[in-house]
Design a protein around this motif. Sequence first.
Motif, PDB file in Angstrom:
ATOM      1  N   TYR A 117       1.111  -1.139  -0.253  1.00  0.00           N
ATOM      2  CA  TYR A 117       0.142  -0.243  -0.307  1.00  0.00           C
ATOM      3  C   TYR A 117       1.113   1.681  -0.296  1.00  0.00           C
ATOM      4  O   TYR A 117       1.620   1.586   0.958  1.00  0.00           O
ATOM      5  N   TYR A 123      -8.163  -0.089   1.403  1.00  0.00           N
ATOM      6  CA  TYR A 123      -8.676  -1.335   1.039  1.00  0.00           C
ATOM      7  C   TYR A 123      -9.793  -1.426   1.782  1.00  0.00           C
ATOM      8  O   TYR A 123     -10.438  -1.052   3.655  1.00  0.00           O
ATOM      9  N   HIS A 126     -14.686  -4.431   3.911  1.00  0.00           N
ATOM     10  CA  HIS A 126     -15.053  -6.399   2.834  1.00  0.00           C
ATOM     11  C   HIS A 126     -15.025  -7.466   3.333  1.00  0.00           C
ATOM     12  O   HIS A 126     -14.841  -7.666   4.270  1.00  0.00           O
ATOM     13  N   ASP A 128     -13.643 -11.243   2.289  1.00  0.00           N
ATOM     14  CA  ASP A 128     -12.742 -11.936   1.556  1.00  0.00           C
ATOM     15  C   ASP A 128     -13.587 -12.272   0.995  1.00  0.00           C
ATOM     16  O   ASP A 128     -12.698 -13.747  -0.181  1.00  0.00           O
ATOM     17  N   VAL A 141      -3.497 -12.424   6.806  1.00  0.00           N
ATOM     18  CA  VAL A 141      -2.186 -11.567   7.005  1.00  0.00           C
ATOM     19  C   VAL A 141      -0.989 -11.705   7.849  1.00  0.00           C
ATOM     20  O   VAL A 141      -1.502 -10.778   9.075  1.00  0.00           O
ATOM     21  N   TYR A 143       2.442  -9.298   9.044  1.00  0.00           N
ATOM     22  CA  TYR A 143       2.920  -7.694   8.466  1.00  0.00           C
ATOM     23  C   TYR A 143       4.155  -7.807   8.819  1.00  0.00           C
ATOM     24  O   TYR A 143       4.716  -8.288   9.605  1.00  0.00           O
ATOM     25  N   LEU A 156      -5.448  -2.449  10.020  1.00  0.00           N
ATOM     26  CA  LEU A 156      -6.596  -3.157   9.546  1.00  0.00           C
ATOM     27  C   LEU A 156      -7.127  -2.907  11.367  1.00  0.00           C
ATOM     28  O   LEU A 156      -7.476  -3.269  11.830  1.00  0.00           O
ATOM     29  N   HIS A 186     -13.436  -6.523   7.563  1.00  0.00           N
ATOM     30  CA  HIS A 186     -12.324  -5.588   7.286  1.00  0.00           C
ATOM     31  C   HIS A 186     -12.426  -4.417   6.232  1.00  0.00           C
ATOM     32  O   HIS A 186     -12.662  -4.443   5.517  1.00  0.00           O
ATOM     33  N   VAL A 188      -8.814  -1.715   5.330  1.00  0.00           N
ATOM     34  CA  VAL A 188      -7.383  -0.843   5.398  1.00  0.00           C
ATOM     35  C   VAL A 188      -7.477   0.213   5.679  1.00  0.00           C
ATOM     36  O   VAL A 188      -7.943   1.022   4.259  1.00  0.00           O
ATOM     37  N   ARG A 195       2.956   0.523   2.791  1.00  0.00           N
ATOM     38  CA  ARG A 195       2.520  -0.040   4.095  1.00  0.00           C
ATOM     39  C   ARG A 195       3.206  -1.605   3.053  1.00  0.00           C
ATOM     40  O   ARG A 195       2.374  -2.083   2.742  1.00  0.00           O
ATOM     41  N   SER A 197       3.233  -6.355   3.574  1.00  0.00           N
ATOM     42  CA  SER A 197       2.478  -7.588   4.063  1.00  0.00           C
ATOM     43  C   SER A 197       1.984  -8.699   3.324  1.00  0.00           C
ATOM     44  O   SER A 197       2.481  -8.464   2.312  1.00  0.00           O
ATOM     45  N   ALA A 199      -1.051 -11.226   2.260  1.00  0.00           N
ATOM     46  CA  ALA A 199      -2.467 -11.912   2.793  1.00  0.00           C
ATOM     47  C   ALA A 199      -2.213 -13.420   2.589  1.00  0.00           C
ATOM     48  O   ALA A 199      -1.234 -13.599   1.050  1.00  0.00           O
ATOM     49  N   TRP A 201      -5.016 -16.869   1.368  1.00  0.00           N
ATOM     50  CA  TRP A 201      -6.440 -17.526   1.957  1.00  0.00           C
ATOM     51  C   TRP A 201      -6.057 -19.279   1.712  1.00  0.00           C
ATOM     52  O   TRP A 201      -5.554 -19.305   1.152  1.00  0.00           O
TER      53      TRP A 201
END
Length: 216
Positions: A117, A123, A126, A128, A141, A143, A156, A186, A188, A195, A197, A199, A201
């Motif tokens: 970011y 973000y 939303h 996921d 996620v 960091y 977050l 959640h 951002v 920034r 990270s 992410a 799933w």
Amino acid sequence: MKSDNATDGCQPDRHFPRIVTDLGKQGWSLASGFLDETAWTPLFMRATAIDDYRPAGVGRGDNHHRNGFVRNDGIFWLEVGHIADAVWLDLMEQLRLAINRALFLGLFEFESHYARYRPGAFYRRHLDAFRGQGNRVVSTVLYLNPDWHAAHGGELVIYPPEATEGQRFLPRAGDLAIFLSEKIPHEVLAARRSRFSIAGWFRMNGSTGERPNPAF
Ligand code: OGA
Ligand code: MN
């Protein structure tokens, strides 16, 4: 009691029981210090060295498109051939097995990307995954931001279904956020410096995404 084991800090799996309990009870968990500095440094260096971040999209499959009003981060998918990425994927494989053993979620595979970011990027709130669509079950996620302070923004915010207020977390290097993809909204908040990270799933079996299945 002080531990004699000098490698304690290098054993992220000591966080697994708490993560699994939190996930089962409330649908989310925040593991502060999940990776120690020796473990997150190679990932941070990798994240900052990538010069090929692509604009992230929203939606999956035929629905996938770019939408700068929803999110404007850049992403780069992990590569098994890269040692830092492989180490992270191995650890997530251990976590996948631990979650399946305790919660019977039937997690089948893991897909994961770096995210950057830029200052001002965000973000919006939303989920996921949507019930009946896609197959993302648990989101992670990690960091990668050393010396991140409240003034840098980029929190977050997790919105637990029963709570009236969101819970905010700074994206501090080594911390891991994990939550149920279909159940925990959640967002951002805009960051004031870059920034980074990773992410990821955990998915159920099935091929509904825009990426090949299995992903790796
Ligand atoms: C995402 C996401 C949260 C964060 O990539 O879907 O919500 O804190 N990331 O980076
Ligand atoms: Mn998300």
